[in-house]
Design a protein around this motif. Structure first.
Motif, short mmCIF file in Angstrom:
data_model
loop_
_atom_site.label_atom_id
_atom_site.label_comp_id
_atom_site.label_asym_id
_atom_site.label_seq_id
_atom_site.Cartn_x
_atom_site.Cartn_y
_atom_site.Cartn_z
N ILE A 156 0.86 -1.20 0.00
CA ILE A 156 0.00 0.00 0.00
C ILE A 156 0.89 1.24 0.00
CG2 ILE A 156 -0.25 0.23 2.53
CD1 ILE A 156 -3.32 0.69 1.97
N GLY A 157 0.35 2.36 -0.42
CA GLY A 157 1.13 3.61 -0.47
C GLY A 157 2.33 3.42 -1.38
N GLY A 158 3.49 3.75 -0.88
CA GLY A 158 4.70 3.66 -1.69
C GLY A 158 5.04 2.23 -2.09
N SER A 159 4.48 1.26 -1.41
CA SER A 159 4.76 -0.14 -1.76
C SER A 159 3.75 -0.65 -2.78
CB SER A 159 4.73 -0.99 -0.49
OG SER A 159 5.73 -0.55 0.40
N SER A 209 6.37 -4.43 1.80
CA SER A 209 6.14 -3.48 2.88
C SER A 209 7.48 -3.08 3.48
CB SER A 209 5.25 -4.10 3.96
OG SER A 209 5.14 -3.23 5.06
N LYS A 210 7.76 -1.81 3.44
CA LYS A 210 9.03 -1.34 3.99
C LYS A 210 9.16 -1.75 5.46
CE LYS A 210 11.64 2.85 4.95
NZ LYS A 210 11.76 4.29 4.79
N THR A 211 8.12 -1.48 6.22
CA THR A 211 8.19 -1.74 7.66
C THR A 211 7.76 -3.16 8.02
OG1 THR A 211 5.92 -0.96 7.81
CG2 THR A 211 7.65 0.65 8.25
N PHE A 212 6.95 -3.75 7.18
CA PHE A 212 6.32 -5.05 7.44
C PHE A 212 5.47 -5.02 8.71
CE2 PHE A 212 5.85 -9.55 6.41
CZ PHE A 212 6.03 -9.50 5.04
N THR A 214 2.59 -2.82 8.40
CA THR A 214 1.41 -2.11 7.92
C THR A 214 0.18 -3.02 7.97
OG1 THR A 214 2.82 -0.74 6.56
CG2 THR A 214 0.49 -0.77 5.97
N GLY A 271 9.39 5.32 1.49
CA GLY A 271 8.38 4.47 0.85
C GLY A 271 7.95 5.02 -0.51
N ARG A 272 7.67 6.32 -0.57
CA ARG A 272 7.17 6.89 -1.82
C ARG A 272 8.28 7.13 -2.84
NH1 ARG A 272 6.64 9.75 2.68
NH2 ARG A 272 7.69 11.76 2.93
N GLN A 353 0.61 11.05 -3.55
CA GLN A 353 1.38 10.57 -2.40
C GLN A 353 2.75 11.25 -2.35
OE1 GLN A 353 3.27 6.74 -2.18
NE2 GLN A 353 3.23 6.70 0.05
N GLU A 357 2.41 13.68 0.79
CA GLU A 357 3.04 13.06 1.95
C GLU A 357 4.41 13.68 2.22
OE1 GLU A 357 4.05 8.70 2.29
OE2 GLU A 357 2.16 8.59 3.37
N GLN A 493 6.81 11.36 7.47
CA GLN A 493 5.34 11.33 7.26
C GLN A 493 4.65 11.08 8.59
OE1 GLN A 493 7.37 9.13 5.16
NE2 GLN A 493 7.50 7.87 7.02
N VAL A 496 0.70 10.58 9.24
CA VAL A 496 -0.15 9.40 9.00
C VAL A 496 -0.30 8.55 10.25
CG1 VAL A 496 0.55 9.31 6.57
CG2 VAL A 496 1.77 7.91 8.25
N LYS A 500 -3.66 5.81 12.37
CA LYS A 500 -3.31 4.39 12.50
C LYS A 500 -3.45 3.95 13.95
CE LYS A 500 0.36 4.26 9.00
NZ LYS A 500 1.78 4.05 8.78
O1 F6P Z 1 1.07 5.21 6.21
C1 F6P Z 1 1.88 5.80 5.26
C2 F6P Z 1 2.98 4.88 4.82
O2 F6P Z 1 3.89 4.71 5.83
C3 F6P Z 1 3.64 5.37 3.56
O3 F6P Z 1 4.59 6.33 3.80
C4 F6P Z 1 4.15 4.11 2.99
O4 F6P Z 1 4.48 4.24 1.62
C5 F6P Z 1 2.98 3.20 3.23
O5 F6P Z 1 2.47 3.60 4.48
C6 F6P Z 1 3.30 1.74 3.26
O6 F6P Z 1 4.25 1.44 4.23
P1 F6P Z 1 5.00 0.07 4.24
O7 F6P Z 1 5.75 -0.05 2.95
O8 F6P Z 1 5.90 0.10 5.44
O9 F6P Z 1 3.98 -1.03 4.34
#
Ligand code: F6P
Length: 547
Positions: A156-159, A209-212, A214, A271-272, A353, A357, A493, A496, A500
């Motif tokens: 989602i988002g940048g991913s 997912s960058k953070t894994f 989300t 991410g973006r 985005q 963002e 960012q 956001v 959440k």
């Molecule tokens: O909630 C915003 C955000 O953190 C964006 O900046 C990012 O692209 C998106 O969620 C997805 O995050 P992730 O790649 O960590 O799942």
């Protein structure tokens, strides 16, 4: 480095710009054309097979000089050099910002805050290429030995937005053997629609997912996993059908995806700004390694241009300065992005985005309140469709909304006459916004077009992977330049987070009886679940409660 938001030189540059705005108040754009026969040439730049034309704006020579002086005073060149040098310019997160290293030539020597990164970048790229070759050749199969026919990117988002846009825009370059799908929304409808079109034996899921952490992505990944297992596949099949792209190896392992099936990237990739990283894995699969490399090379050529071209001829800088003019001098709170190209229909969402963002901030990099407006609302959609919808407001509404028109000189289809018609409409709209037209008679004031509405044109010769890469990189650097001029932190960012957190706390089950919309929802969700014979929300965790 970026000038301090309260530096006297910067304040003086803003004041000079404001004076230019006052001088030009009451002038019409057409008058500028009348007084300068060379206006189109002076206020457009062609290079990298891209043309950027900003002649249909109220910017004249003195205004341009003031804008360039503002860029100088804000320290744009130094900030740019610091970014490329890997300085931790993302100060609120203490990180470097090095998406440019992802698209650098192999063997480059980028370093994030002194730590070399290019060798790791090259290694992941090689891992992606090898994996893609295996899938594309059929050497990598699903658990029953069938070829992979569909790839589903879950992110989602940048991913999501970058790979989704590029896959859509470059459809003629994609392998016809491999269908690419994208699921982002936690609304089960999104996943259900895609699952209805693919076979569990032939589908590869990329959990991106960058953070894994989300919520949406993990929920979707869990559902996809359950769907594969529900088809009768054994647990061991997961390794054939799931790979992950992330910076968070521990969370990927905890999810049940083994390290061999993981493609990493790094915290210095926002991410973006991550379509160039392993987040682009679906694109390497679809375009092939050579096609993806071509996409990267286009961005690289824009990086070289941004780095090596004087500000006055620098495409991202000029585009940023036009944006500053419209936002801070003319006070335009919104900007429309209208690609006259069906292939770029997703570009407005991507730029939304990227820009909102990055630059939707009201605190400066030094922690004080910003002194002037930052990112406008970015919105839009493909032309010519918009002409039969929101263009009414663009031409006759009470707000002045600058429009970015985007077009390609050459199409990828062979339908005779369509492209000329499309492009005639693009140029006609830009012209009509600028010139307007008086009412034909006193009885018809509603037929008047006020005109004097600015627009810019971005044209590329042909929408190849490299041109698209260059176009996206141009916008990244434009957003960066605007952020430097506004003295804000473009690479975090924090805005956001609050929603959440509240969503997480609302998921906790509590006694019913809330009033208003939340109470209504809980009562109806319960009824619905009972009707469907599902477990009560208390067990399913579907009912939500405000803090
Ligand atoms: O909630 C915003 C955000 O953190 C964006 O900046 C990012 O692209 C998106 O969620 C997805 O995050 P992730 O790649 O960590 O799942």
């Amino acid at each position: 480095m970026t000038a301090h938001a309260s530096s006297p030189a910067l304040a003086a540059a803003w004041a000079r710009l404001a004076r230019e705005g006052q001088r030009l108040a009451g002038t019409r754009i057409e008058q500028l054309f009348a007084t300068d026969p060379n206006r189109t040439a002076v206020y457009s730049r062609a290079g990298l097979l891209t043309c950027f034309d900003f002649s249909r704006t109220l910017i004249d020579r003195k205004a341009m000089d003031a804008l360039l002086a503002l860029a100088e005073a804000a320290g744009v060149a130094d900030a740019r050099d610091a970014m490329f040098a890997g300085a931790p310019i993302n100060r609120t997160e203490g990180r470097s910002v090095l998406h440019v290293a992802l698209r650098a030539a192999k063997g480059s020597a980028y370093a994030a805050n002194g730590r070399p990164v290019s060798a790791e970048v090259d290694a992941v790229r090689a891992q992606m290429d090898a994996f893609a070759e295996k899938v594309r050749s059929g050497a990598w199969t699903g658990h029953t030995g069938k070829r992979i026919r569909a790839v589903v990117n879950i992110g989602i988002g940048g991913s999501d937005l970058g790979p989704r846009l590029v896959a859509d825009a470059l459809r003629p370059y994609l392998s016809p053997e491999l269908a690419l799908h994208f699921v982002s929304n936690v609304d089960g409808e999104d996943m259900a629609r895609v699952l209805g079109r693919v076979s569990p034996e032939e589908t590869l899921f990329i959990v991106a997912s960058k953070t894994f952490t989300t919520q949406e992505t993990l929920a979707n990944a869990r559902s996809a996993r359950a769907w594969v297992l529900a088809s009768g596949a054994p647990e061991s099949a997961i390794a054939r059908h799931f790979v992950a792209v992330s910076t968070n190896a521990d969370a990927v392992a905890a999810f049940g995806i083994s390290p061999e099936n993981m493609f990493v990237f790094w915290d210095w990739v926002g991410g973006r700004y991550s379509v160039w990283s392993a987040i682009g894995l679906s694109l390497v699969l679809g375009l092939g390694p050579a096609g993806f490399e071509e996409f990267l090379s286009g961005a690289r050529s824009m990086d070289d241009h941004f780095l090596g071209t004087p500000l006055a001829d620098n495409l991202p800088v000029l585009a940023a300065l036009v944006g500053i003019w419209h936002r801070n001098v003319l006070g335009c709170a919104s900007r429309a992005v209208v690609p006259y190209d069906e292939r770029l229909a997703l570009l407005p969402a991507y730029l939304q985005q990227l820009e909102m963002e990055s630059n939707g901030k009201s605190v400066t990099i030094d922690g004080g309140p910003v002194a002037r407006a930052t990112s406008p609302v970015v919105w839009g959609g493909a032309g010519t469709n918009g002409q039969h919808a929101y263009f009414q407001l663009l031409h006759q509404g009470t707000d002045i909304i600058p429009v970015d028109f985007i077009g390609c000189a050459l199409p990828d289809h062979a339908l005779a006459g369509h492209h000329r018609l499309l492009m005639a409409n693009l140029f006609a709209q830009a012209h009509a916004l600028m010139t307007g037209r008086p009412a034909p008679d006193a009885a018809s004031p509603h037929k008047a077009f006020p005109g004097n509405r600015p627009s810019t044109l971005y044209l590329v010769e042909r929408l190849t992977p490299s041109r698209l890469g260059a176009l996206l990189a141009l916008h990244e650097h434009r957003v960066f330049t605007e952020g430097v001029i506004w003295s804000i932190a473009s690479f975090d960012q924090w805005g956001v987070e609050l929603g959440k957190e509240i969503a997480r706390s609302l998921l906790r089950e509590g006694p019913p009886g809330e009033r208003g919309a939340l109470g209504w929802y809980n009562r109806h969700a319960r009824a619905e679940d009972r009707l469907a014979g599902l477990p009560a929300p208390a067990a399913a965790g579907a009912s939500i409660k405000a803090n």
